[in-house]
Every structure is written in structure tokens, then in C-alpha cells.
Design an enzyme around this catalytic site. Structure first.
Site: not given
Length: 508
Positions: A134, A261
Site C-alpha cells: 500500500c 476494484r
């Protein structure tokens, strides 16, 4: 008691779907996986992904320091295991249904802290993952997330410690480095730690979703190591429907595919028969959110991600304006479902409370009990029953009172038992805070002994008079130029002074 019309396995009697559980150790080959996503990978989304065909689900990244502050609580009403922060916030919630499928992802930059968290959750999850990919500041600060990519020694230390310290499989998720060679070398070093699999997001840490995913780098990694490689990052370029998952897997030569996503937009991407209508998906998600008491802000966020371009519709505007789970349900014409489900919960909670109260009545017959509460409006400012009880104990030369306070998992209420001169006292009423529960226990003790407890209705308050005298002496000392004592010291002196209270002896 089944919640009619809910997703498969959605009930309040057992809460499990035994057909979905796997009793063998988690395998990472040939899997379709829900990726860890902040604010998305909470329990409702994970369960929904499993319903639609996901093999493994990752929770959102949870920071090690936050988790170490948590207490593990079995929630009998929801049939979940909750990891609860000191402020009563649920940091991680899971259930039996996903126990053999959920991987707990944490953010950590310290091997010992990571191991402590892993041991805390190990019995409730199928695997442990360290976030090393991340790029966002909330993850990279403190050396976590993508910041670890520049510290291979720390990576090795964390992963080796976890592999040796727990029984569940350990994985990590990385981003690619500026060069293919450096990336492959890092992954080979990671492989030697003994981890079960490695997830690779095929972008560099400075790249964003609009940048193309580097399938060639993931493929080079897949060909260089023997452990399963999980390809991630294909939602923008590849994965528009179920069949595209295999296309992305072949392009990367990976063992498995992790979807972020595309699954956030419509978790039925995992359904081999094709997408479900978005309306049905959102209703199924809401049912899980209500069933597992998901915080409405998190539910609202996830639904907004699904609606996307429909946020300007009438329903989208209602969702945007919603300020509670009930209002979210009403926006999706599910008000009756909300009422039915919450009624079941309240009935179950009442039953559990009644059973616990009956258990309280049966426990430890030597404890003296009364049904009392502490109401500070009945006492002078800064004067409490605990102060009176401490004063009484000191005058009678008893050890100071000892309070043992417990929190009831069902409703998070507190009960305290105070021990004075080898006898125990408590209120049968549970309070919303530890402090209130202790004051109630002190009241029970004082009333049993026939000792004043300091209420305004008792007339002259000796402790208040003593405090006023102490304050007057401080003023005189200050005016005469003497140095003032620290507030904590003044309080100690005040309590240590002999009392003017006329109190009875302890019964023999």
C-alpha cells in the site's frame, strides 16, 4: 430464526453455512480471491464475495498497534467474534462461516508486534498476511506498507518470525520495484522465509489504477519462484467479467488472481454464471450489513462504490442523505427487513440478558448485593461514595477497598465487586462505565455497614468541609509566600488526614 430473503446461509440460529467451510489448511493455488481493501473488506463484503464464488477473502489492512489494544469478545447475539478497542469500537469482526477462508491482513513494521497480533487472531482466521504494497500515507507512515519494500532485512525478519511463530499460513502482498531484476531478487528472498504465497500488485508504488498493470513483471516473478503467486491489479485493464479472471491469470502465469476494484463495484464478479443485477447485489449486501450490525457509515461507503454513476439518481441521493442503517434500508425499500431483523436481535438480546442476570443471582452467595446506581446529582461536587468508603477503611485501619470490575460482552455493561475487610459487595444493576460500577459497589458496602455515603440529603458533609479547610489553608500558605503543593499531593494529604466522621465498627 431465519432471516427470510437473505443471502445463502443467513440466519440467526447458528449463523454458519457448513457447506462453505474447509477443514484442510488454506491452499493458494488456482484461487479467486477478494483483495484487501480499506473500508471495503469488512465482514458483509467478505461474506457476499464467498456467496458469489470467491475462494479466499482478505480483510482490510489493520494496524498492529491498534489490534494489540483490542480485547477478543465472543458476541453471543450476532454469533461473531469481535476484536474490540478500549473505546468499544469494533476493529475486526468475523464469524464461523468464513473462518477457514479469511486471511487477516495487518500493517506492521515490527516482527514482535506482528507475531503478537497473529497469535491474538490465529484461532479465528485461516491465514495471516503482511501488507507490503500500500503506497498511501496511513500505511507507509511508521515504515509499514510499501515503505517495507526498501527494507528487505525487515521484511525477512517479520515474515520469518511469523512463519516460525504461528501454525496458520503466512503470506505477504507487495508492489513491483523499479526494475524487474530487483523485484525478482526481492521475491526470491521472501520465498526463503517459508511463506505460503505472495500476492503481487503489478504496479510500482508511485503508479495509480489508471496506469497499465505490468503483467510481464508478475509473469517473471511467477516463473522465478515455486510458491504460488497471486496476481493483482487487473481490474482496470483486464477484469470486466468473470471470464476475464482467467485471461488475467494466463497473462501473468500466476497461480491465482486477487480482485479489488472490480469486486468492490460488483462482488458478483466471482460468479461463474455471470453478474447478478446490481439491485440484487446491493440488497444482499445490505442484508449482511444489518445481520452483522455493520456501522452505517461503512455500509453507506460500500454501497456508494457499487452505485458509482447512479449516485445522482433518486435512490443514490437517498443513500447519500442516509444517517443510519434504518435510513439506508428505507432507501432500498427494505424497511420491513430492518424492522424484522432488529426485532429478532432485541428478543435474543433480552433472552441473553435475562439468562446472564439469572447466572448473576446464582453466583457467589457470599457477595452482598443490592440494586443501586450512582447518580452524581445526588452528591456534592467532587465527593463520591468511593471517597467515603476509603476514608472509613483508613479510620477503621482496614486495608483499602479492592475493586474487581468485569464487562459483559453481550451489551458492554460493567459490574464491580468491592472487597472490604474480607467481605464482598456489589450492585445487581449493570452500568455503562467502569467508574459508575465501582461507585455503585461502594454504595452497597456503605449502606450495608450503615456508614454515610456523602449524599446531599445526609446534611453536613465532612469530606466537603475538610476539602474547604484544605483549600483555605492553601490560600493562607500562598499569601504568606509558602510554596503550594501539587494538586495530586494535596489530594493525598487530604485523604490521609484523620476523619471527623462518626462511623460504626465493622460487624464481627
Amino acid at each position: 430464526m431465519t432471516l427470510h430473503g437473505g443471502p445463502p446461509g443467513l440466519s440467526l440460529s447458528g449463523g454458519t453455512a457448513t457447506g462453505m467451510t474447509v477443514n484442510t489448511p488454506l491452499c493458494f493455488g488456482g484461487k479467486k480471491i477478494l483483495a484487501p481493501m480499506v473500508r471495503v473488506g469488512t465482514l458483509p463484503m467478505r461474506l457476499l464475495a464467498l456467496d458469489y464464488g470467491a475462494d479466499i477473502v482478505y480483510c482490510e489492512e489493520l494496524i498492529d498497534i491498534k489490534m494489540l489494544q483490542c480485547k477478543r469478545v465472543v458476541n453471543e447475539v450476532l454469533e461473531t467474534v469481535d476484536f474490540v478497542a478500549p473505546n468499544d469500537r469494533i476493529v475486526f469482526r468475523t464469524c464461523e462461516r468464513e473462518r477457514e477462508r479469511v486471511v487477516f491482513q495487518m500493517g506492521s513494521a515490527d516482527a514482535e508486534r506482528a507475531l503478537a497480533v497473529a497469535k491474538l487472531v490465529e484461532s479465528d482466521v485461516a491465514g495471516i498476511d503482511i501488507n507490503m504494497g500500500c503506497p498511501k500515507e496511513y500505511s507507509t507512515k511508521g515504515g509499514m506498507g510499501a515503505a517495507l519494500l526498501s527494507d528487505p532485512d525487515k521484511i525477512e525478519s517479520i515474515l520469518t518470525t511469523l512463519v516460525k511463530g504461528i501454525c496458520k499460513p503466512v503470506t505477504c502482498k507487495i508492489r513491483i520495484l523499479p526494475s524487474v531484476e530487483d523485484t525478482v531478487n526481492l521475491v526470491k528472498r521472501i520465498e526463503k522465509t517459508g511463506i505460503a504465497a505472495i500476492a503481487v500488485h503489478g504496479r510500482k508504488k508511485e503508479e495509480r489504477p489508471q496506469h497499465p498493470v505490468h503483467c510481464d513483471v508478475i509473469k517473471a516473478i511467477s516463473e522465478a519462484v515455486s510458491i504460488p503467486v497471486i496476481a493483482n491489479g487487473g481490474s482496470h485493464d483486464f477484469i470486466k467479467e468473470y471470464a476475464d479472471i482467467e485471461t488475467f491469470q494466463k497473462a501473468t502465469a500466476a497461480s491465482s488472481v486477487m480482485i479489488a476494484r472490480a469486486a468492490m463495484w460488483n462482488p458478483s464478479i466471482f460468479r461463474k454464471e455471470g453478474f447478478c443485477p446490481l439491485k440484487d447485489v446491493m440488497q444482499d449486501y445490505i442484508k449482511y450489513a444489518v445481520r452483522y450490525d455493520n456501522h452505517y457509515t461503512n455500509t453507506k461507503y460500500c454501497l456508494c462504490q457499487m452505485l458509482r454513476e447512479q449516485l445522482e439518481t433518486t435512490q443514490g441521493k437517498k443513500l447519500h442523505a442516509a444517517q443510519s442503517t434504518q435510513e439506508i434500508c428505507e432507501a432500498f425499500e427494505m424497511g420491513d427487513f430492518y424492522e424484522e431483523t432488529t426485532a429478532i436481535f432485541e428478543a435474543k438480546k433480552s433472552l441473553e440478558t435475562k439468562m446472564q442476570d439469572e447466572d448473576d443471582q446464582m453466583e457467589d452467595p457470599d457477595v452482598i448485593k443490592m440494586a443501586v446506581r450512582f447518580d452524581k446529582r445526588e452528591y456534592p461536587p467532587q465527593i463520591t461514595p468511593k471517597m467515603y468508603l476509603l476514608e472509613w477503611c483508613r479510620k477503621e485501619k482496614h486495608p483499602q477497598p479492592v475493586y474487581e470490575t468485569v464487562q459483559r460482552p453481550l451489551d458492554r455493561l460493567f459490574c464491580s465487586v468491592v472487597t472490604v475487610a474480607e467481605r464482598k459487595y456489589r450492585s445487581t444493576l449493570w452500568d455503562k462505565s467502569k467508574k459508575l460500577a465501582e461507585q455503585a459497589a461502594a454504595i452497597v458496602c456503605l449502606r450495608t455497614l450503615g456508614v454515610p455515603e456523602g449524599k446531599l440529603c445526609e446534611g453536613e458533609n465532612h469530606l466537603m468541609n475538610k476539602r474547604k479547610r484544605g483549600e483555605q489553608e492553601c490560600v493562607i500558605s500562598r499569601d504568606s509566600g509558602e510554596e503550594l503543593a501539587e494538586p495530586s499531593q494535596k489530594r493525598a494529604n487530604f485523604i490521609e488526614e484523620a476523619s471527623d466522621m462518626d462511623v460504626p465498627k465493622m460487624p464481627r
